[in-house]
Write an enzyme that holds these catalytic residues in place. Structure first.
Site, PDB file in Angstrom:
ATOM      1  CB  THR A  75       8.581   0.061   2.034  1.00  0.00           C
ATOM      2  OG1 THR A  75       7.159   0.178   1.898  1.00  0.00           O
ATOM      3  CG2 THR A  75       8.902  -1.129   2.917  1.00  0.00           C
ATOM      4  CD  GLN A 181      -1.288   8.094   1.780  1.00  0.00           C
ATOM      5  OE1 GLN A 181      -2.085   8.801   1.163  1.00  0.00           O
ATOM      6  NE2 GLN A 181      -1.064   6.841   1.446  1.00  0.00           N
ATOM      7  CB  CYS A 327      -0.455  -2.670   3.289  1.00  0.00           C
ATOM      8  SG  CYS A 327       0.338  -1.353   2.381  1.00  0.00           S
TER       9      CYS A 327
HETATM   10  N1  PMP Z   1       4.065   5.084   4.341  1.00  0.00           N
HETATM   11  C1  PMP Z   1       2.805   5.447   4.079  1.00  0.00           C
HETATM   12  C2  PMP Z   1       2.125   6.426   4.973  1.00  0.00           C
HETATM   13  C3  PMP Z   1       2.138   4.899   2.977  1.00  0.00           C
HETATM   14  O1  PMP Z   1       0.874   5.263   2.722  1.00  0.00           O
HETATM   15  C4  PMP Z   1       2.806   3.957   2.147  1.00  0.00           C
HETATM   16  C5  PMP Z   1       2.128   3.326   0.954  1.00  0.00           C
HETATM   17  N2  PMP Z   1       0.920   2.668   1.271  1.00  0.00           N
HETATM   18  C6  PMP Z   1       4.126   3.615   2.474  1.00  0.00           C
HETATM   19  C7  PMP Z   1       4.725   4.213   3.566  1.00  0.00           C
HETATM   20  C8  PMP Z   1       4.902   2.642   1.640  1.00  0.00           C
HETATM   21  O2  PMP Z   1       5.312   3.260   0.451  1.00  0.00           O
HETATM   22  P1  PMP Z   1       5.849   2.433  -0.804  1.00  0.00           P
HETATM   23  O3  PMP Z   1       4.635   1.982  -1.550  1.00  0.00           O
HETATM   24  O4  PMP Z   1       6.654   3.425  -1.589  1.00  0.00           O
HETATM   25  O5  PMP Z   1       6.703   1.335  -0.297  1.00  0.00           O
END
Ligand code: PMP
Length: 389
Positions: A75, A181, A327
């Site tokens: 993120t 991913q 999410c």
């Molecule tokens: N991008 C993708 C494609 C994800 O699957 C995720 C996690 N669900 C994120 C970004 C966010 O990653 P993080 O949990 O490290 O903030």
């Protein structure tokens, strides 16, 4: 179910830390707890761990260690790329993203749009593939950035990022890919992809949560999201998360070493699960590309069933799966990813994502295949009215 071992088929949401990762985090917390920026011996010891991890993460991606910026996860890495555009480049320009990016990309682009940038959202076909020609057609004269994910989190479809990058670079744009991913599941090589920025997150490949990296091609512009320190070459201020980075380094090393073997194992189990579900349940549709898909992901829509209800019944049976992405689960809105792929609201509502991990066993898959038909039959006895059309 008391006493029944839980089965975890949600590796797309997160994965369990590998034992060697736990050990590296423990070591960094107990013995190497110095500030990696300190000049004394305790600092050097912590710094050595960070620099070793940087080499391992770079090796996993085919990049150079000085191109790795450690972050709190994908993120933050994704936000850094978009927020960085607004600063040094002066007047707002154009950005092209895909319609199925993670919310942290979609919302970062939307924030720029509100400050005058033009954002073009390239659509996908019914399997979730972004058409490189559609990206090419969306490129204007002043496109600053093209951002297309390497693999989608909900359906696992793998995008033609190398092809997209070639077209975008020819038009003078910088290219970012959210590889969160994909890293640890399929080979990822920044040279072959031809991108300028790549985001990853440790917890998706058996590393700790709250740590990740942004790979920035040497010479590509980047502005810090966090200011107030010279860490990471001024690209990310803040005391380094040495335990997290240590864990990420070990996870990257394991991923590189075991990638091909793990991918084969995971794909075999995922395909066994799909075949088993198909033989026991009628009225199914696969969401995502049948072939160009991560080995872990299986997203299926069950006719006359609400994915949320199936997920909850499986949870009661000790089996963890998800609907949409972690999410967005819990929201009743149809998945925007499935909607962009042309699924109607009924098909989107019936979707469940199973995602196999490196610790999944054949016995677990067989147990899921065994219990699923009964739960599906039970739920179909009283389908919600809106699913009956
Ligand atoms: N991008 C993708 C494609 C994800 O699957 C995720 C996690 N669900 C994120 C970004 C966010 O990653 P993080 O949990 O490290 O903030």
């Amino acid at each position: 179910m008391a006493g029944t071992p839980r089965i975890y088929l949600d590796s797309a949401a997160t994965t369990p830390p590998a034992p060697a990762v736990v050990e590296a985090v423990r070591e960094a917390l107990t013995d190497s707890w110095g500030n990696a920026s300190s000049a004394h011996a305790a600092g050097s010891r912590a710094r050595r761990i960070v620099e070793e991890a940087r080499v391992k993460v770079a090796a996993l991606l085919g990049g150079r260690p000085d191109e790795i910026v450690f972050t709190s996860g994908a993120t933050e890495a994704n936000n850094t790329v978009f927020v960085g555009l607004a600063g040094p480049r002066g007047r707002p320009g154009r950005i092209v993203i895909s319609a199925i990016e993670h919310p942290c990309v979609i919302e970062s682009a939307a924030a720029l749009e509100r400050s005058g940038w033009t954002v073009v959202r390239a659509g996908v076909d019914e399997t979730g593939i972004v058409d490189p020609d559609a990206v090419g057609a969306a490129l204007g004269k002043r496109t600053a950035l093209v951002s297309v994910m390497l693999a989608n989190n909900e359906v696992g479809t793998i995008e033609p990022v190398a092809e997209i990058a070639k077209i975008a670079k020819a038009a003078g744009a910088f290219v970012h890919t959210d590889a969160t991913q994909a890293v640890g599941r399929i080979p990822v090589d920044v040279g072959a992809l031809g991108v300028d920025y790549l985001s990853l997150s440790a917890h998706k490949f058996n590393g700790p949560k709250g740590v990740g990296a942004l790979w920035v091609r040497r010479g590509a512009a980047i502005a810090p999201l966090f200011r107030g320190g010279s860490q990471e070459g001024g690209r990310r201020a803040g005391t380094l998360n040495v335990p997290g980075i240590a864990g990420l380094g070990v996870a990257a090393e394991l991923a590189k070493k075991n990638l091909a073997e793990t991918a084969d194992l995971v794909r075999g189990l995922r395909d066994r699960l799909e075949a088993g579900i198909r033989s026991g349940v009628q009225g199914l549709r696969l969401n995502g590309h049948p072939v160009l898909r991560l080995p872990s992901h299986l997203n299926m829509s069950f006719d006359l069933i609400e994915g949320e209800a199936l997920m909850m019944r499986l949870d009661l049976a000790g089996i963890a799966v998800s609907t949409g992405s972690a999410c967005s689960s819990g929201s009743r809105e149809p998945s925007y990813v499935l909607t962009a792929m042309g699924c109607d609201a009924v098909r989107a509502a019936g979707a469940v994502r199973f995602s196999v991990g490196s610790t999944t066993t054949e016995a677990e898959i067989d147990r899921v295949i065994g219990v699923l038909p009964g739960i599906v039959a039970d739920l179909r006895k009283a389908p919600p009215a809106f699913l009956k059309g």
